[in-house]
Design a protein around this motif. Structure first.
Motif, PDB file in Angstrom:
ATOM      1  N   SER A 191       0.828  -1.206   0.000  1.00 37.17           N
ATOM      2  CA  SER A 191       0.000   0.000   0.000  1.00 37.17           C
ATOM      3  C   SER A 191       0.865   1.258   0.000  1.00 37.17           C
ATOM      4  N   ASP A 192       2.022   1.207   0.657  1.00 41.18           N
ATOM      5  CA  ASP A 192       2.941   2.346   0.664  1.00 41.18           C
ATOM      6  C   ASP A 192       3.504   2.588  -0.733  1.00 41.18           C
ATOM      7  N   VAL A 193       3.881   1.509  -1.393  1.00 36.34           N
ATOM      8  CA  VAL A 193       4.435   1.626  -2.740  1.00 36.34           C
ATOM      9  C   VAL A 193       3.390   2.210  -3.673  1.00 36.34           C
ATOM     10  N   GLU A 194       2.171   1.706  -3.601  1.00 37.86           N
ATOM     11  CA  GLU A 194       1.095   2.196  -4.461  1.00 37.86           C
ATOM     12  C   GLU A 194       0.849   3.691  -4.248  1.00 37.86           C
ATOM     13  N   GLU A 195       0.840   4.109  -2.991  1.00 36.97           N
ATOM     14  CA  GLU A 195       0.551   5.500  -2.651  1.00 36.97           C
ATOM     15  C   GLU A 195       1.666   6.439  -3.112  1.00 36.97           C
ATOM     16  N   GLU A 196       2.890   6.018  -2.953  1.00 38.54           N
ATOM     17  CA  GLU A 196       4.038   6.856  -3.273  1.00 38.54           C
ATOM     18  C   GLU A 196       4.576   6.643  -4.682  1.00 38.54           C
ATOM     19  N   LEU A 197       4.005   5.713  -5.409  1.00 36.95           N
ATOM     20  CA  LEU A 197       4.503   5.352  -6.732  1.00 36.95           C
ATOM     21  C   LEU A 197       4.678   6.531  -7.683  1.00 36.95           C
ATOM     22  N   PRO A 198       3.697   7.399  -7.831  1.00 37.63           N
ATOM     23  CA  PRO A 198       3.886   8.511  -8.769  1.00 37.63           C
ATOM     24  C   PRO A 198       5.074   9.402  -8.408  1.00 37.63           C
ATOM     25  N   ASN A 199       5.264   9.674  -7.119  1.00 35.67           N
ATOM     26  CA  ASN A 199       6.393  10.507  -6.693  1.00 35.67           C
ATOM     27  C   ASN A 199       7.730   9.833  -6.966  1.00 35.67           C
ATOM     28  N   LEU A 202      15.529  -2.724  -4.573  1.00 39.11           N
ATOM     29  CA  LEU A 202      14.254  -3.128  -3.968  1.00 39.11           C
ATOM     30  C   LEU A 202      14.447  -4.081  -2.788  1.00 39.11           C
ATOM     31  N   SER A 203      15.604  -4.052  -2.180  1.00 35.79           N
ATOM     32  CA  SER A 203      15.904  -4.973  -1.075  1.00 35.79           C
ATOM     33  C   SER A 203      14.912  -4.891   0.074  1.00 35.79           C
ATOM     34  N   ASN A 204      14.345  -3.724   0.336  1.00 37.07           N
ATOM     35  CA  ASN A 204      13.404  -3.569   1.452  1.00 37.07           C
ATOM     36  C   ASN A 204      11.954  -3.793   1.051  1.00 37.07           C
ATOM     37  N   ILE A 205      11.720  -4.148  -0.171  1.00 38.49           N
ATOM     38  CA  ILE A 205      10.353  -4.378  -0.637  1.00 38.49           C
ATOM     39  C   ILE A 205      10.036  -5.859  -0.499  1.00 38.49           C
ATOM     40  N   GLU A 206       8.998  -6.174   0.249  1.00 30.25           N
ATOM     41  CA  GLU A 206       8.617  -7.571   0.448  1.00 30.25           C
ATOM     42  C   GLU A 206       7.600  -8.038  -0.587  1.00 30.25           C
ATOM     43  N   PHE A 207       6.768  -7.126  -1.075  1.00 31.04           N
ATOM     44  CA  PHE A 207       5.701  -7.494  -2.014  1.00 31.04           C
ATOM     45  C   PHE A 207       5.347  -6.267  -2.847  1.00 31.04           C
ATOM     46  N   MET A 208       5.017  -6.485  -4.119  1.00 29.37           N
ATOM     47  CA  MET A 208       4.526  -5.403  -4.979  1.00 29.37           C
ATOM     48  C   MET A 208       3.347  -5.931  -5.783  1.00 29.37           C
ATOM     49  N   SER A 209       2.362  -5.081  -6.013  1.00 26.23           N
ATOM     50  CA  SER A 209       1.244  -5.476  -6.864  1.00 26.23           C
ATOM     51  C   SER A 209       1.687  -5.403  -8.323  1.00 26.23           C
ATOM     52  N   SER A 210       0.932  -6.026  -9.192  1.00 20.58           N
ATOM     53  CA  SER A 210       1.287  -6.034 -10.609  1.00 20.58           C
ATOM     54  C   SER A 210       1.289  -4.629 -11.206  1.00 20.58           C
ATOM     55  N   ALA A 211       0.492  -3.733 -10.656  1.00 19.41           N
ATOM     56  CA  ALA A 211       0.466  -2.352 -11.155  1.00 19.41           C
ATOM     57  C   ALA A 211       1.825  -1.686 -10.975  1.00 19.41           C
ATOM     58  N   VAL A 212       2.516  -2.005  -9.899  1.00 15.58           N
ATOM     59  CA  VAL A 212       3.820  -1.402  -9.644  1.00 15.58           C
ATOM     60  C   VAL A 212       4.828  -1.844 -10.695  1.00 15.58           C
ATOM     61  N   TYR A 213       4.744  -3.100 -11.083  1.00 16.45           N
ATOM     62  CA  TYR A 213       5.678  -3.593 -12.093  1.00 16.45           C
ATOM     63  C   TYR A 213       5.551  -2.784 -13.380  1.00 16.45           C
ATOM     64  N   GLY A 214       4.326  -2.536 -13.798  1.00 16.25           N
ATOM     65  CA  GLY A 214       4.111  -1.808 -15.035  1.00 16.25           C
ATOM     66  C   GLY A 214       4.335  -0.320 -14.899  1.00 16.25           C
TER      67      GLY A 214
END
Length: 121
Positions: free
Chosen positions: A27-35, A56-68
């Motif tokens: 949820s943090d990645v999704e929220e901050e993704l545009p920035n 991305l060492s501190n990232i445990e999970f990302m949604s498919s939207a983040v990949y794209g």
């Protein structure tokens, strides 16, 4: 929670954004993704470096939207500018997801900092 990151000059040809926030949630990645995406793309536009990376060492999970929206879009911008975009530090879950989506055929991925550094000496 705002994602914290820093820009590290790794070699004369490579700078890497390292996410420093502990245990970043999807949820943090999704929220901050545009920035984050805009920051990396701005750096691509103004740097003389050959490559920009994202650790991305501190990232445990990302949604498919983040990949794209982050990884593929940034890679495309880098190529348009004659530069390279790389990612490193994927955990097992992210590595499996990247492989299943066949993104490992499109993206420049390194397991360790040393591998990326060696490539861009």
């Amino acid at each position: 929670m705002k994602i914290q990151y820093r820009l590290d000059k790794v070699t004369n040809n490579l700078e890497v954004y390292t996410i420093t926030s502990p245990k970043v949630l999807a949820s943090d990645v999704e929220e901050e993704l545009p920035n984050l995406a805009q920051t990396i793309q701005d750096t691509l536009a103004f740097t003389h470096k050959q490559a920009i990376g994202l650790d991305l060492s501190n990232i445990e999970f990302m949604s498919s939207a983040v990949y794209g929206r982050l990884l593929l879009a940034t890679d495309r911008k880098a190529r348009d500018q004659g530069k390279n975009f790389l990612i490193r530090g994927l955990n097992r879950h992210l590595t499996d997801a990247v492989h299943q989506m066949k993104l490992d055929e499109l993206l420049e991925i390194y397991t360790t900092r040393e591998q990326a550094t060696q490539q861009y000496q």
